[in-house]
Design a protein around this motif. Structure first.
Motif, PDB file in Angstrom:
ATOM      1  N   GLU A  41       0.821  -1.213   0.000  1.00 21.45           N
ATOM      2  CA  GLU A  41       0.000   0.000   0.000  1.00 21.45           C
ATOM      3  C   GLU A  41       0.852   1.259   0.000  1.00 21.45           C
ATOM      4  O   GLU A  41       0.613   2.181  -0.791  1.00 21.45           O
ATOM      5  CB  GLU A  41      -0.933   0.011   1.207  1.00 21.45           C
ATOM      6  N   SER A  42       1.855   1.310   0.847  1.00 18.39           N
ATOM      7  CA  SER A  42       2.674   2.530   0.916  1.00 18.39           C
ATOM      8  C   SER A  42       3.403   2.791  -0.392  1.00 18.39           C
ATOM      9  O   SER A  42       3.508   3.943  -0.838  1.00 18.39           O
ATOM     10  CB  SER A  42       3.653   2.468   2.090  1.00 18.39           C
ATOM     11  N   MET A  43       3.867   1.737  -1.052  1.00 16.63           N
ATOM     12  CA  MET A  43       4.559   1.914  -2.332  1.00 16.63           C
ATOM     13  C   MET A  43       3.582   2.365  -3.421  1.00 16.63           C
ATOM     14  O   MET A  43       3.904   3.222  -4.238  1.00 16.63           O
ATOM     15  CB  MET A  43       5.233   0.607  -2.753  1.00 16.63           C
ATOM     16  N   GLN A  44       2.372   1.794  -3.427  1.00 19.82           N
ATOM     17  CA  GLN A  44       1.405   2.155  -4.458  1.00 19.82           C
ATOM     18  C   GLN A  44       0.848   3.555  -4.247  1.00 19.82           C
ATOM     19  O   GLN A  44       0.611   4.280  -5.222  1.00 19.82           O
ATOM     20  CB  GLN A  44       0.283   1.120  -4.520  1.00 19.82           C
ATOM     21  N   VAL A  45       0.671   3.956  -3.012  1.00 17.88           N
ATOM     22  CA  VAL A  45       0.228   5.329  -2.739  1.00 17.88           C
ATOM     23  C   VAL A  45       1.286   6.314  -3.238  1.00 17.88           C
ATOM     24  O   VAL A  45       0.971   7.331  -3.859  1.00 17.88           O
ATOM     25  CB  VAL A  45      -0.088   5.513  -1.237  1.00 17.88           C
ATOM     26  N   ARG A  46       2.547   5.982  -2.979  1.00 18.89           N
ATOM     27  CA  ARG A  46       3.638   6.833  -3.478  1.00 18.89           C
ATOM     28  C   ARG A  46       3.617   6.889  -5.003  1.00 18.89           C
ATOM     29  O   ARG A  46       3.704   7.973  -5.598  1.00 18.89           O
ATOM     30  CB  ARG A  46       4.978   6.290  -2.981  1.00 18.89           C
ATOM     31  N   ALA A  47       3.511   5.723  -5.642  1.00 21.22           N
ATOM     32  CA  ALA A  47       3.509   5.668  -7.105  1.00 21.22           C
ATOM     33  C   ALA A  47       2.342   6.453  -7.681  1.00 21.22           C
ATOM     34  O   ALA A  47       2.515   7.237  -8.629  1.00 21.22           O
ATOM     35  CB  ALA A  47       3.450   4.218  -7.578  1.00 21.22           C
ATOM     36  N   LEU A  48       1.168   6.267  -7.118  1.00 18.35           N
ATOM     37  CA  LEU A  48      -0.007   6.980  -7.626  1.00 18.35           C
ATOM     38  C   LEU A  48       0.149   8.489  -7.456  1.00 18.35           C
ATOM     39  O   LEU A  48      -0.238   9.257  -8.339  1.00 18.35           O
ATOM     40  CB  LEU A  48      -1.276   6.484  -6.927  1.00 18.35           C
ATOM     41  N   GLY A  49       0.762   8.906  -6.364  1.00 21.21           N
ATOM     42  CA  GLY A  49       1.028  10.331  -6.160  1.00 21.21           C
ATOM     43  C   GLY A  49       1.947  10.900  -7.232  1.00 21.21           C
ATOM     44  O   GLY A  49       1.710  11.990  -7.763  1.00 21.21           O
ATOM     45  N   ILE A  50       2.980  10.143  -7.567  1.00 18.62           N
ATOM     46  CA  ILE A  50       3.910  10.591  -8.609  1.00 18.62           C
ATOM     47  C   ILE A  50       3.185  10.677  -9.952  1.00 18.62           C
ATOM     48  O   ILE A  50       3.285  11.684 -10.663  1.00 18.62           O
ATOM     49  CB  ILE A  50       5.131   9.648  -8.703  1.00 18.62           C
ATOM     50  N   TYR A  51       2.480   9.611 -10.300  1.00 22.38           N
ATOM     51  CA  TYR A  51       1.741   9.623 -11.575  1.00 22.38           C
ATOM     52  C   TYR A  51       0.768  10.794 -11.637  1.00 22.38           C
ATOM     53  O   TYR A  51       0.667  11.475 -12.657  1.00 22.38           O
ATOM     54  CB  TYR A  51       0.963   8.319 -11.774  1.00 22.38           C
ATOM     55  N   THR A  52       0.042  11.024 -10.546  1.00 21.90           N
ATOM     56  CA  THR A  52      -0.947  12.106 -10.528  1.00 21.90           C
ATOM     57  C   THR A  52      -0.292  13.458 -10.771  1.00 21.90           C
ATOM     58  O   THR A  52      -0.789  14.269 -11.550  1.00 21.90           O
ATOM     59  CB  THR A  52      -1.710  12.094  -9.192  1.00 21.90           C
TER      60      THR A  52
END
Length: 76
Positions: A41-52
């Motif tokens: 979860e923490s990695m995907q939240v980070r990734a989604l933040g970058i993509y956004t």
């Protein structure tokens, strides 16, 4: 190996790069498969933040990441 690859991408492209987001999402999928959804979860939240920030939430890679995050939430 995936962590090493992420570190290399972060060093060469930056921690807030699209490449880093891709590796974060891939590492998160691996964590989820290994039964570590909190790490995923923490990695995907980070990734989604970058993509956004970089390409918007409608970008295909951001949408894939969002779907992976939804699967991670389902496993928790």
């Amino acid at each position: 190996l995936m962590k090493e690859a992420l570190a290399g991408v972060e060093q060469h492209e930056g921690k807030d790069s699209i490449g880093a987001a891709t590796f974060c999402d891939n590492l998160a999928v691996l964590y989820c498969r290994q039964g570590e959804p909190a790490k995923a979860e923490s990695m995907q939240v980070r990734a989604l933040g970058i993509y956004t920030r970089k390409v918007g939430r409608e970008n295909p890679d951001a949408l894939i990441c969002m779907g992976n995050l939804a699967l991670t939430y389902e496993r928790q």
